[in-house]
Design an enzyme around this catalytic site. Structure first.
Site, PDB file in Angstrom:
ATOM      1  N   GLN A 113     -25.320  65.141 112.373  1.00 29.04           N
ATOM      2  CA  GLN A 113     -26.765  64.988 112.552  1.00 29.04           C
ATOM      3  C   GLN A 113     -27.077  64.750 114.014  1.00 29.04           C
ATOM      4  OE1 GLN A 113     -28.686  62.304 109.278  1.00 29.04           O
ATOM      5  NE2 GLN A 113     -26.601  61.682 109.556  1.00 29.04           N
ATOM      6  N   ASN A 114     -26.032  64.438 114.786  1.00 27.87           N
ATOM      7  CA  ASN A 114     -26.268  64.089 116.181  1.00 27.87           C
ATOM      8  C   ASN A 114     -26.616  65.332 116.984  1.00 27.87           C
ATOM      9  OD1 ASN A 114     -25.714  61.536 115.434  1.00 27.87           O
ATOM     10  ND2 ASN A 114     -23.629  61.509 116.233  1.00 27.87           N
ATOM     11  N   HIS A 131     -28.883  69.084 113.045  1.00 28.94           N
ATOM     12  CA  HIS A 131     -30.214  68.827 113.618  1.00 28.94           C
ATOM     13  C   HIS A 131     -30.354  69.402 115.023  1.00 28.94           C
ATOM     14  CE1 HIS A 131     -30.808  65.203 110.681  1.00 28.94           C
ATOM     15  NE2 HIS A 131     -31.040  66.363 110.118  1.00 28.94           N
ATOM     16  N   CYS A 142     -36.901  84.524 116.741  1.00 28.66           N
ATOM     17  CA  CYS A 142     -35.676  85.206 116.274  1.00 28.66           C
ATOM     18  C   CYS A 142     -34.502  84.253 116.111  1.00 28.66           C
ATOM     19  CB  CYS A 142     -35.309  86.370 117.197  1.00 28.66           C
ATOM     20  SG  CYS A 142     -34.591  85.860 118.778  1.00 28.66           S
ATOM     21  N   CYS A 169     -36.491  88.650 122.206  1.00 29.63           N
ATOM     22  CA  CYS A 169     -37.663  89.116 121.443  1.00 29.63           C
ATOM     23  C   CYS A 169     -38.983  88.663 122.050  1.00 29.63           C
ATOM     24  CB  CYS A 169     -37.560  88.633 119.993  1.00 29.63           C
ATOM     25  SG  CYS A 169     -38.005  86.903 119.803  1.00 29.63           S
ATOM     26  N   SER A 208     -26.712  56.221 108.262  1.00 32.63           N
ATOM     27  CA  SER A 208     -27.374  55.429 107.213  1.00 32.63           C
ATOM     28  C   SER A 208     -27.642  56.308 105.989  1.00 32.63           C
ATOM     29  CB  SER A 208     -28.686  54.841 107.743  1.00 32.63           C
ATOM     30  OG  SER A 208     -29.550  55.881 108.138  1.00 32.63           O
ATOM     31  N   ASN A 236     -18.497  52.982 108.312  1.00 33.02           N
ATOM     32  CA  ASN A 236     -19.821  52.582 108.788  1.00 33.02           C
ATOM     33  C   ASN A 236     -19.876  51.069 109.016  1.00 33.02           C
ATOM     34  OD1 ASN A 236     -22.408  54.246 109.106  1.00 33.02           O
ATOM     35  ND2 ASN A 236     -23.206  52.364 108.206  1.00 33.02           N
TER      36      ASN A 236
HETATM   37  P1  NAD Z   1     -29.281  55.899 111.670  1.00 34.27           P
HETATM   38  O1  NAD Z   1     -29.746  55.276 112.934  1.00 34.27           O
HETATM   39  O2  NAD Z   1     -30.253  56.018 110.558  1.00 34.27           O
HETATM   40  O3  NAD Z   1     -28.013  55.081 111.095  1.00 34.27           O
HETATM   41  C1  NAD Z   1     -26.880  54.781 111.884  1.00 34.27           C
HETATM   42  C2  NAD Z   1     -25.874  54.047 111.015  1.00 34.27           C
HETATM   43  O4  NAD Z   1     -24.683  53.861 111.757  1.00 34.27           O
HETATM   44  C3  NAD Z   1     -26.353  52.641 110.601  1.00 34.27           C
HETATM   45  O5  NAD Z   1     -25.985  52.424 109.250  1.00 34.27           O
HETATM   46  C4  NAD Z   1     -25.596  51.709 111.554  1.00 34.27           C
HETATM   47  O6  NAD Z   1     -25.343  50.435 110.985  1.00 34.27           O
HETATM   48  C5  NAD Z   1     -24.308  52.484 111.749  1.00 34.27           C
HETATM   49  N1  NAD Z   1     -23.628  52.244 113.010  1.00 34.27           N
HETATM   50  C6  NAD Z   1     -24.143  51.972 114.229  1.00 34.27           C
HETATM   51  N2  NAD Z   1     -23.173  51.893 115.163  1.00 34.27           N
HETATM   52  C7  NAD Z   1     -22.001  52.090 114.511  1.00 34.27           C
HETATM   53  C8  NAD Z   1     -20.630  52.137 114.919  1.00 34.27           C
HETATM   54  N3  NAD Z   1     -20.257  51.955 116.192  1.00 34.27           N
HETATM   55  N4  NAD Z   1     -19.694  52.392 113.970  1.00 34.27           N
HETATM   56  C9  NAD Z   1     -20.025  52.584 112.682  1.00 34.27           C
HETATM   57  N5  NAD Z   1     -21.307  52.545 112.223  1.00 34.27           N
HETATM   58  C10 NAD Z   1     -22.282  52.314 113.142  1.00 34.27           C
HETATM   59  O7  NAD Z   1     -28.640  57.288 112.042  1.00 34.27           O
HETATM   60  P2  NAD Z   1     -28.522  58.635 111.224  1.00 34.27           P
HETATM   61  O8  NAD Z   1     -28.169  58.317 109.810  1.00 34.27           O
HETATM   62  O9  NAD Z   1     -27.641  59.536 111.994  1.00 34.27           O
HETATM   63  O10 NAD Z   1     -29.990  59.231 111.203  1.00 34.27           O
HETATM   64  C11 NAD Z   1     -30.729  59.242 112.412  1.00 34.27           C
HETATM   65  C12 NAD Z   1     -31.295  60.585 112.817  1.00 34.27           C
HETATM   66  O11 NAD Z   1     -31.585  60.488 114.223  1.00 34.27           O
HETATM   67  C13 NAD Z   1     -30.348  61.717 112.691  1.00 34.27           C
HETATM   68  O12 NAD Z   1     -31.062  62.723 112.095  1.00 34.27           O
HETATM   69  C14 NAD Z   1     -29.966  62.110 114.131  1.00 34.27           C
HETATM   70  O13 NAD Z   1     -30.274  63.478 114.333  1.00 34.27           O
HETATM   71  C15 NAD Z   1     -30.902  61.383 115.041  1.00 34.27           C
HETATM   72  N6  NAD Z   1     -30.256  60.603 116.111  1.00 34.27           N
HETATM   73  C16 NAD Z   1     -29.270  61.171 116.844  1.00 34.27           C
HETATM   74  C17 NAD Z   1     -28.666  60.459 117.847  1.00 34.27           C
HETATM   75  C18 NAD Z   1     -27.565  61.119 118.635  1.00 34.27           C
HETATM   76  O14 NAD Z   1     -27.556  62.344 118.759  1.00 34.27           O
HETATM   77  N7  NAD Z   1     -26.613  60.360 119.157  1.00 34.27           N
HETATM   78  C19 NAD Z   1     -29.057  59.142 118.128  1.00 34.27           C
HETATM   79  C20 NAD Z   1     -30.099  58.584 117.374  1.00 34.27           C
HETATM   80  C21 NAD Z   1     -30.690  59.328 116.357  1.00 34.27           C
END
Ligand code: NAD
Length: 272
Positions: A113-114, A131, A142, A169, A208, A236
């Site tokens: 998701q990052n 994402h 496109c 495009c 999460s 986690n």
């Molecule tokens: P979230 O913030 O909802 O959840 C993060 C989870 O990871 C939490 O449960 C937290 O307790 C846990 N956590 C934090 N640090 C940790 C560690 N060092 N080790 C283990 N667990 C740890 O994140 P999500 O579920 O990825 O959803 C957030 C959305 O935001 C995603 O869609 C993502 O695209 C985006 N996002 C991306 C980034 C990035 O690219 N680094 C940063 C923030 C948000």
């Protein structure tokens, strides 16, 4: 769900599962990158936990792009968004552990998701950016993706020629990042479904698991018809809905930057 086994036993059990598995896939989220200095959204120190207004604005980004792409680009390039910090971030031991696992052919794919590109920077080749990726541009028409260096964005800003247009495009380009209300790109969505269909071990790291449709992937893996059971392991800092609903088989509670390297160390020990 309470784990009766110690952390060491859970790590050893996970290493064993990975070695025996035919197709291990990792699903990752923002928690994976907090140890690289990128805050998550919903953890105790999350961007939105501390600043709910930032969450409200994030929900507007896609509408702003659709209504006025020029203004969207000006705001992106001149604003103080946390996104600028992502470009400078470096992978942490958790990322390198997953890269090592791919190198020894025991990890087939990461679905992340990052948007921070850190798995790729760590060396992983098979990464599905569910994402999107902050280091790419994507055509709204496109769906072609481009390296921003091809577009001299700073020059376009200085000459008031934003937004950039697609070289294939002539459609309007946006960041590859998937904004709220925007569909997951079809290529990534279908490749992710295929990986979930094949996997027999799923490692879910630092998420999460509340953002959909990504959060459907473990549920699909659990219920996939006509295939052997997928073992789902969460790594986690805290329990999640997947833990509470029994979607994951167990959680190893702690930091991905500490636990993933220990799992890989154990894998190598058992294989040698
Ligand atoms: P979230 O913030 O909802 O959840 C993060 C989870 O990871 C939490 O449960 C937290 O307790 C846990 N956590 C934090 N640090 C940790 C560690 N060092 N080790 C283990 N667990 C740890 O994140 P999500 O579920 O990825 O959803 C957030 C959305 O935001 C995603 O869609 C993502 O695209 C985006 N996002 C991306 C980034 C990035 O690219 N680094 C940063 C923030 C948000």
């Amino acid at each position: 769900m309470v784990n009766k086994e110690s952390m060491e036993e859970l790590i050893a059990k996970t290493a064993e599962l990975i070695i025996k598995s035919k197709h291990t896939v990792a699903l990752t989220g923002a928690g994976m990158s907090t140890e690289s200095g990128i805050p998550d959204f919903r953890g105790p120190n999350g961007i939105w936990t501390k600043n709910p207004e930032a969450e409200r604005q994030a929900y507007q980004s896609y509408f702003r792009f659709q209504q006025d792409p020029r203004q969207y680009w000006i705001e992106r390039m001149t604003g103080t968004s946390w996104i600028h910090e992502l470009i400078k971030a470096k992978p942490n031991p958790g990322h390198f552990a997953l890269a090592e696992l791919e190198k020894i052919s025991l990890l087939k794919c990461i679905i992340t998701q990052n948007i921070d590109n850190l798995h790729q920077k760590a060396g992983n080749k098979k990464v599905l950016d569910y994402h999107g990726n902050v280091s790419l541009l994507r055509c709204y028409s496109c769906h072609s993706r481009f390296d921003p260096d091809e577009y001299e964005l700073e020059k376009l800003l200085a000459e008031d020629r934003l937004p950039p247009y697609c070289k294939r495009c002539n459609g309007v380009l946006k960041s590859d990042i998937v904004h709220f209300h925007e569909a997951i790109p079809a290529d990534v969505s279908s490749a992710s479904q295929q990986e979930v269909g094949k996997c027999d071990v799923m490692l879910i790291c630092g998420t999460s698991a509340v953002v959909y449709p990504f959060a459907m992937l473990p549920r699909i893996a659990k219920q996939y018809p006509s295939k052997q059971k997928t073992i789902i392991v969460e790594i986690n800092a805290e329990p999640t809905p997947l833990t509470q609903e029994g979607i994951s088989d167990y959680i190893i509670q702690g930091k991905t930057g500490t636990i993933l390297p220990k799992i890989v160390e154990e894998v190598k020990k058992k294989k040698s």
